[in-house]
Design an enzyme around this catalytic site. Structure first.
Site, PDB file in Angstrom:
ATOM      1  N   LYS A  66     -33.277 -25.385  21.937  1.00 31.20           N
ATOM      2  CA  LYS A  66     -33.051 -25.479  20.498  1.00 31.20           C
ATOM      3  C   LYS A  66     -33.395 -26.872  19.962  1.00 31.20           C
ATOM      4  O   LYS A  66     -33.893 -27.004  18.851  1.00 31.20           O
ATOM      5  CB  LYS A  66     -31.615 -25.076  20.146  1.00 31.20           C
ATOM      6  CG  LYS A  66     -31.508 -24.633  18.711  1.00 31.20           C
ATOM      7  CD  LYS A  66     -30.326 -23.749  18.402  1.00 31.20           C
ATOM      8  CE  LYS A  66     -30.202 -23.617  16.882  1.00 31.20           C
ATOM      9  NZ  LYS A  66     -28.881 -23.202  16.440  1.00 31.20           N
ATOM     10  N   LYS A  79     -39.863 -12.042  16.677  1.00 33.50           N
ATOM     11  CA  LYS A  79     -38.448 -11.679  16.670  1.00 33.50           C
ATOM     12  C   LYS A  79     -37.861 -11.877  15.267  1.00 33.50           C
ATOM     13  O   LYS A  79     -38.106 -12.915  14.636  1.00 33.50           O
ATOM     14  CB  LYS A  79     -37.709 -12.558  17.686  1.00 33.50           C
ATOM     15  CG  LYS A  79     -36.221 -12.311  17.746  1.00 33.50           C
ATOM     16  CD  LYS A  79     -35.521 -13.316  18.654  1.00 33.50           C
ATOM     17  CE  LYS A  79     -34.048 -13.361  18.287  1.00 33.50           C
ATOM     18  NZ  LYS A  79     -33.098 -13.447  19.314  1.00 33.50           N
ATOM     19  N   LYS A 130     -34.139 -15.640  10.714  1.00 37.09           N
ATOM     20  CA  LYS A 130     -34.252 -16.263   9.396  1.00 37.09           C
ATOM     21  C   LYS A 130     -35.236 -17.428   9.398  1.00 37.09           C
ATOM     22  O   LYS A 130     -35.854 -17.722   8.389  1.00 37.09           O
ATOM     23  CB  LYS A 130     -32.879 -16.685   8.878  1.00 37.09           C
ATOM     24  CG  LYS A 130     -32.210 -17.736   9.735  1.00 37.09           C
ATOM     25  CD  LYS A 130     -30.898 -18.125   9.136  1.00 37.09           C
ATOM     26  CE  LYS A 130     -30.309 -19.350   9.799  1.00 37.09           C
ATOM     27  NZ  LYS A 130     -30.327 -19.417  11.264  1.00 37.09           N
TER      28      LYS A 130
END
Ligand code: TRP
Length: 331
Positions: A114, A195, A198
């Site tokens: 991340k 995928k 948002k």
């Protein structure tokens, strides 16, 4: 009822989409009839990355709650609450942090992933490194047996089990080792084939109007080889077909796949079948969303009473935890 406890959480880091619905919420709804279920809105977890701008936080918490209820979670059956309203999660987190080797946190794959993926937020923070441990506290404080999640969350479950073992070794058996219950649809294709997320702007949100949802499906990507109506395609290359696999019957899937391969049907016909099936799922959800949308008092009551119920369990666990560590009364 089996007497086993289920716990899961969802981050209020954006509006929920149909990926969250089939990947998590529908599963949660099924489990509420079989187990003692605790479902919560992980607002502290949202802060581990979205700490600098909390202007949307309340809206997102509200959206998650409304969607949980609209998807069919029943506060009479499952305990629905907000993480930040059961502050014992934080106490357990700090106690677990004492026994957590840094290397365990540093090697969790989502940590580095991340940090590389998210460019606009500085994730070199104490809170972000501790994300999986906060999740461990969420799970262990309810002494949960099962945790319904996607495969991406399995490393967090693994570290939770390791922490439970380490705690039990040092201080005596307090925590059962929780097991993951893998969801059938961890990844749902977005309108562009990536995928649904948002970050990619490819979502069909539960809060979309029927018109918006229909428009998004109508303009979804398909197999790029099908430019003209007479071009043959490969359904496996079309995100529309990926959604058919979730929302359509086996017969419909066979029909559209065959039609795609032979150019027997056009992409719009294929999408119309998908629209019909997605709408069949979303219509009752839209109706219930409308019902809750203008009931802030009801929503507040549900969250307050759920958080109180969850809090009673958390308080009980913390009594055992403090006693095990010898942080209890001097007498
Ligand atoms: N990390 C989870 C997610 O992103 C959310 C979460 C926080 C969670 N605490 C949890 C899930 C405890 C299960 C159990 O999906």
């Amino acid at each position: 009822m089996s007497g086993k406890r289920v716990l899961s959480g969802i981050q209020p880091s954006g509006k929920l989409h149909i990926g969250n619905l089939v990947g998590a919420l529908q599963n949660w709804v099924k489990l509420q009839d079989e187990y003692e279920c605790y479902y919560f809105i992980a607002d502290w977890h949202a802060l581990t990355s979205q700490y600098a701008d909390t202007s949307q936080l309340k809206e997102y918490v509200k959206d998650v709650l409304i969607n949980c209820l609209a998807a069919g979670l029943d506060p009479e059956k499952a305990t629905i609450f907000a993480q930040s309203r059961v502050i014992e999660h934080a106490e357990l987190h700090v106690l677990l942090s004492m026994i957590t080797p840094l290397s365990w946190l540093e090697r969790v794959p989502t940590y580095k992933e991340k940090q590389t993926e998210v460019k606009d937020i500085d994730l070199h923070t104490y809170g972000f490194l501790g994300y999986p441990l906060l999740q461990s506290a969420d799970i262990l404080i309810y002494r949960a047996n099962y945790v319904p999640v996607g495969v991406d969350q399995m490393p967090h479950l693994e570290i939770t089990r390791e922490i439970a073992r380490r705690f039990n070794n040092f201080y005596g058996e307090v925590f059962p080792e929780p097991e993951g219950l893998l969801t059938q649809f961890p990844k749902v294709a977005g309108t562009d084939g990536r995928k649904m997320s948002k970050t990619y702007d490819n979502c069909i949100f539960l809060s979309d109007t029927p018109k918006e949802a229909e428009q998004k499906i109508r303009t979804m990507m398909t197999d790029p080889a099908r430019i003209k109506r007479t071009d043959k395609g490969d359904p496996e290359l079309s995100p529309v077909f990926q959604l058919h696999k979730i929302f359509s019957t086996k017969e419909e899937q066979d029909e559209v796949a065959e039609g795609c391969r032979t150019a027997g049907i056009g992409c719009l016909d294929c999408k119309k079948i998908l629209i019909k099936n997605i709408f069949a799922v979303l219509e009752p959800i839209w109706e219930r969303r409308d019902h809750f949308l203008n009931k802030p008092d009801t929503l507040e009551d549900i969250l307050a009473s759920g958080s109180k119920k969850a809090g009673a369990v958390a308080i009980d666990t913390m009594v055992q935890v403090r006693k095990a560590i010898r942080l209890n009364s001097l007498k």
